[in-house]
Scaffold this active site. Structure first.
Site, PDB file in Angstrom:
ATOM      1  N   CYS A   1       1.146  -0.883   0.077  1.00 44.88           N
ATOM      2  CA  CYS A   1       0.206   0.075  -0.074  1.00 44.88           C
ATOM      3  C   CYS A   1       1.062   1.247   0.122  1.00 44.88           C
ATOM      4  O   CYS A   1       1.525   1.093  -0.808  1.00 44.88           O
ATOM      5  CB  CYS A   1      -0.760  -0.084   1.673  1.00 44.88           C
ATOM      6  SG  CYS A   1      -2.111   0.816   1.113  1.00 44.88           S
ATOM      7  N   ASN A   2       0.941   2.199   0.727  1.00 42.81           N
ATOM      8  CA  ASN A   2       1.273   3.463   0.632  1.00 42.81           C
ATOM      9  C   ASN A   2       2.613   3.168   1.153  1.00 42.81           C
ATOM     10  O   ASN A   2       3.785   3.864   0.487  1.00 42.81           O
ATOM     11  CB  ASN A   2       1.053   4.169   1.791  1.00 42.81           C
ATOM     12  CG  ASN A   2      -0.665   4.706   1.066  1.00 42.81           C
ATOM     13  OD1 ASN A   2      -0.607   4.994   0.093  1.00 42.81           O
ATOM     14  ND2 ASN A   2      -1.055   5.560   2.571  1.00 42.81           N
TER      15      ASN A   2
END
Length: 210
Positions: A113-114
């Site tokens: 993800c991030n």
């Protein structure tokens, strides 16, 4: 960092507002099998955070880390960067030298993800095939330091060498690729674990759905 060597530890790096669900399947697979908690697991799960203070998850749970950035071991089997909203904060930049040292030592590095966008921001994806929350986000976060758009793969998770990346919904594929990289079990058992959690009990066990 200390001079302690913990080559069998898998370090889950957590920042405030980390995504609760993203490490769940990997940590479970490392510590348990389908029958019970392992008596002698190949790897030990540990958490690391900027300090030893509790880290808050996106869901509001609080985790007391095993290590702070300045007390974590020098050597470990894998560094797992868990996604969430903390990667948007300036404090996240303190993770860059930790990743650099991990890669230099030959540890596995996973980012989901991030956290994958964070790797792009610091140039860690420029030599490997990778994925993340879309090519546009990697370009946005990475700016001039992200130079490997050609290496982007539109997939749930990608493993290249010792680096595994995934988008925020690719936590099961992320788990599978890291388990294979770490040789936590046979490929057949790892695939069975993945299919069970991906497809569900009813389909895999041949039970009729109600």
């Amino acid at each position: 960092m200390t001079n302690v060597l913990k080559p069998n530890e898998v370090l889950f790096l957590l920042l405030d507002d980390y995504a609760d669900h993203e490490p769940a399947f990997l940590s479970e697979a490392l510590r348990c099998d389908e029958r019970a908690v392992k008596t002698a697991p190949k790897y030990l799960n540990k958490t690391v955070a900027p300090s030893l203070a509790a880290v808050r998850s996106c869901g509001g749970f609080h985790t007391l880390p095993d290590y702070a950035f300045d007390t974590m071991p020098d050597d470990f089997a894998a560094l797992i960067l868990i996604g969430g909203f903390g990667w948007m904060n300036p404090e996240a930049d303190r993770v860059a030298p930790i990743v650099e040292k991990a890669l230099a030592r030959g540890a596995a590095v996973g980012a989901i993800c991030n956290a994958a966008s964070f790797l792009a921001k610091h140039g860690f994806l420029n030599q490997v095939r990778h994925t993340g929350n879309g090519l546009e986000q990697l370009k946005l976060w990475g700016g001039d330091r992200y130079t490997n758009a050609a290496g982007y793969v539109n997939a749930q998770a990608v493993r290249d060498g010792k680096t595994v990346t995934a988008n925020g919904s690719g936590y099961l594929e992320f788990t599978r690729e890291l388990l294979l990289l770490l040789e936590n079990d046979t490929p057949e058992n790892i695939e069975r674990f993945y299919r069970f959690n991906k497809e569900g009990f009813v389909k895999l066990m041949g039970m009729p759905a109600e």
